[in-house]
Design an enzyme around this catalytic site. Structure first.
Site, PDB file in Angstrom:
ATOM      1  N   GLY A  12      25.016  41.488  38.104  1.00  0.00           N
ATOM      2  CA  GLY A  12      26.188  41.973  37.388  1.00  0.00           C
ATOM      3  C   GLY A  12      25.928  42.155  35.905  1.00  0.00           C
ATOM      4  O   GLY A  12      24.822  41.918  35.399  1.00  0.00           O
ATOM      5  N   GLU A 132      42.247  35.474  32.336  1.00  0.00           N
ATOM      6  CA  GLU A 132      43.281  35.670  33.343  1.00  0.00           C
ATOM      7  C   GLU A 132      43.904  34.341  33.796  1.00  0.00           C
ATOM      8  O   GLU A 132      44.866  34.334  34.557  1.00  0.00           O
ATOM      9  CB  GLU A 132      42.713  36.418  34.550  1.00  0.00           C
ATOM     10  CG  GLU A 132      42.295  37.854  34.260  1.00  0.00           C
ATOM     11  CD  GLU A 132      43.473  38.805  34.065  1.00  0.00           C
ATOM     12  OE1 GLU A 132      44.537  38.566  34.650  1.00  0.00           O
ATOM     13  OE2 GLU A 132      43.312  39.789  33.317  1.00  0.00           O
ATOM     14  N   TYR A 155      42.790  36.685  41.695  1.00  0.00           N
ATOM     15  CA  TYR A 155      41.573  36.440  40.924  1.00  0.00           C
ATOM     16  C   TYR A 155      41.786  35.310  39.922  1.00  0.00           C
ATOM     17  O   TYR A 155      40.992  34.368  39.831  1.00  0.00           O
ATOM     18  CB  TYR A 155      41.151  37.710  40.192  1.00  0.00           C
ATOM     19  CG  TYR A 155      40.077  37.488  39.146  1.00  0.00           C
ATOM     20  CD1 TYR A 155      38.759  37.255  39.519  1.00  0.00           C
ATOM     21  CD2 TYR A 155      40.388  37.519  37.783  1.00  0.00           C
ATOM     22  CE1 TYR A 155      37.776  37.047  38.563  1.00  0.00           C
ATOM     23  CE2 TYR A 155      39.417  37.313  36.833  1.00  0.00           C
ATOM     24  CZ  TYR A 155      38.110  37.074  37.221  1.00  0.00           C
ATOM     25  OH  TYR A 155      37.146  36.861  36.271  1.00  0.00           O
ATOM     26  N   LYS A 159      39.998  31.581  39.901  1.00  0.00           N
ATOM     27  CA  LYS A 159      39.262  31.088  38.740  1.00  0.00           C
ATOM     28  C   LYS A 159      39.881  29.805  38.181  1.00  0.00           C
ATOM     29  O   LYS A 159      39.188  28.963  37.613  1.00  0.00           O
ATOM     30  CB  LYS A 159      39.215  32.171  37.656  1.00  0.00           C
ATOM     31  CG  LYS A 159      38.235  33.292  37.946  1.00  0.00           C
ATOM     32  CD  LYS A 159      36.795  32.834  37.821  1.00  0.00           C
ATOM     33  CE  LYS A 159      35.820  34.000  37.831  1.00  0.00           C
ATOM     34  NZ  LYS A 159      34.420  33.577  37.636  1.00  0.00           N
ATOM     35  N   HIS A 185      35.128  41.053  28.311  1.00  0.00           N
ATOM     36  CA  HIS A 185      33.904  41.454  27.621  1.00  0.00           C
ATOM     37  C   HIS A 185      33.280  42.631  28.357  1.00  0.00           C
ATOM     38  O   HIS A 185      33.133  42.625  29.560  1.00  0.00           O
ATOM     39  CB  HIS A 185      32.929  40.297  27.449  1.00  0.00           C
ATOM     40  CG  HIS A 185      32.762  39.439  28.658  1.00  0.00           C
ATOM     41  ND1 HIS A 185      33.761  38.629  29.149  1.00  0.00           N
ATOM     42  CD2 HIS A 185      31.705  39.265  29.477  1.00  0.00           C
ATOM     43  CE1 HIS A 185      33.328  37.985  30.207  1.00  0.00           C
ATOM     44  NE2 HIS A 185      32.087  38.357  30.446  1.00  0.00           N
TER      45      HIS A 185
END
Length: 349
Positions: A12, A132, A155, A159, A185
Site C-alpha cells: 500500500g 475516523e 471502518y 480501527k 495522508h
C-alpha cells in the site's frame, strides 16, 4: 545486528514509503503480501528489483484474516518492530463490506498482538489507526489524543477496536504497543478510489485531452490532509520512544474537497464557475466565453453516514517526537497533480 522490521500492508501507500524509509536506516525489511491472482506490487517493485536490497528486503505471503499465516511469518522473522499497516482502508467500501473490514482492520491487530504475547517476543508493535475514530464534533474544534472517540463508519469502528486492543495489550502484558492516530495522508501513491487521487487523475487526463466529467459526492467535507512521507517517518519515531504511547499525527489544518479541486484547477489554469446547490451543484470550465460541464454531484458517492469536519491537533507529537512536516497542502496537491500528468503522458505515448 541489523534491526528487522515486519510491515503488513507493504504493497500500500504507507507500506511502500515506510519500506523505503527503513531501508535508508539500514533495516532489514520484511513485508506481508496477500496472495492474489494479479500482481499488486507496483508501489514496491522498484525496491524488490534493486539488487542492493537483495539481502535486505523480503516478501512473505500472509493475510491478516488468517492467524496461521501471520503466526508462521512472525515466528520465522522474529522482528524487532512490527508495523501493522494492513487494512481495508476505504471508508466508503467499509459500508459495503463491514464484516471483512472488521476482520482485517480490527481483528487483524488482535491476531498480531496475541502472537507477540504467545511467543513472548520483545517486539515493538505499531498500530495504524485513523482520524475516523473521532467522528463529528460541534464547534469545529481540533481533535487530539484526549478527544472523544465516536466513529461513524464500519471502518472507523474496526480501527477503534484495534486502537483499544493495542492499549489493552500494552497495559496488561507490558508489550511495547503504540497507536498512530493519523489524519488523512495522501501522495502520488494514494489508491485510485480515494477522492484526492480521483481528482488529480481526472484533472491530469482532462488537462491533456480536454475530455471527461468528474462525478463526486460530498464536496464540502473538510479533511486534514498531509503527505504520507511525513507520516511514515512519525510511525518509525513513535516506536523509538522510551515508552509506548498513542499520538495524533496531522497538519492541524483542514480543507474541503471543493477547495482541493479549486487549488488543483488554479495550478492548471483551468477557470471554474460553480452553479447550483446541494445535489444539483455543478462546476463548469469557462474558456473562450463558453461554459463546459466539468464536475457534477452524484448521490451514489455519498456515504450512509459521513463526517463533515476532521482537523487534528498534533501538539503532543510536535513536543515529544519533534514532528515538523515537510509538506503543506499546496505542495501535496502540486506533487500529486504533476505525478498524474506525467503518468498520463506515458500512457498516451
Amino acid at each position: 545486528m541489523k534491526k528487522k522490521a515486519l510491515i503488513t500492508g507493504i504493497t500500500g501507500q504507507d507500506g511502500s514509503y515506510l519500506a523505503e524509509f527503513l531501508l535508508r536506516k539500514n533495516y532489514v525489511v520484511h513485508g506481508v503480501k496477500r496472495k492474489s491472482s494479479s500482481f499488486n506490487t507496483d508501489r514496491i517493485d522498484h525496491i524488490f528489483e534493486n539488487s542492493k536490497f537483495k539481502s535486505k528486503f523480503f516478501l512473505h505471503y500472509g493475510d491478516l484474516t488468517d492467524s496461521d499465516s501471520i503466526f508462521k511469518i512472525i515466528n520465522k522473522v522474529r522482528p524487532h518492530e512490527i508495523y501493522n499497516l494492513g487494512a481495508q482502508s476505504h471508508v466508503g467500501v467499509s459500508f459495503e463490506t463491514p464484516l471483512y473490514t472488521a476482520e482485517v482492520s480490527g481483528l487483524g491487530a488482535l491476531r498480531i498482538l496475541e502472537i507477540i504475547r504467545f511467543l513472548n517476543l520483545k517486539t515493538k508493535f505499531y498500530q495504524a489507526t485513523t482520524s475516523e475514530l473521532f467522528g463529528e464534533k460541534g464547534g469545529r474544534t481540533k481533535f487530539d489524543e484526549k478527544s472523544e472517540l465516536n466513529p461513524k463508519s464500519p471502518y472507523g469502528v474496526s480501527k477503534l477496536f484495534a486502537h483499544h486492543i493495542t492499549k489493552v495489550y500494552r497495559e496488561s502484558y507490558g508489550i511495547f504497543a503504540s497507536s498512530g492516530m493519523l489524519f488523512n495522508h495522501e501522495s502520488p501513491r494514494r489508491g485510485e478510489t480515494f477522492v484526492t487521487r480521483k481528482i488529480t487523475m481526472f484533472l491530469a487526463k482532462y488537462f491533456l485531452t480536454g475530455k471527461g466529467i468528474l462525478k463526486l459526492g460530498n464536496i464540502y467535507a473538510k479533511r486534514d490532509w498531509g503527505h504520507a512521507k511525513d507520516y511514515v517517518a512519525m510511525q518509525w519515531k513513535i516506536l523509538q520512544q522510551k515508552k509506548p504511547d498513542d499520538y495524533v499525527i496531522s497538519t492541524d489544518n483542514a480543507y474541503s474537497v471543493k477547495e482541493f479541486i479549486n487549488y488543483a484547477c488554479k495550478l492548471l489554469k483551468i477557470k471554474l464557475v460553480w452553479k447550483g446547490k446541494g445535489i444539483n451543484e455543478k462546476a463548469y470550465e469557462v474558456k473562450n466565453n463558453k461554459k463546459k460541464l466539468f464536475i457534477k454531484i452524484d448521490k451514489r458517492y455519498f456515504r450512509p453516514l459521513d463526517i463533515n469536519y476532521l482537523r487534528g491537533d498534533s501538539s503532543k507529537a510536535k513536543r515529544l517526537l519533534k514532528y515538523k512536516p515537510k509538506y503543506d497542502f499546496k505542495a501535496l496537491v502540486y506533487e500529486m497533480l504533476m505525478s498524474d500528468i506525467n503518468s498520463q503522458k506515458q500512457q498516451i505515448k
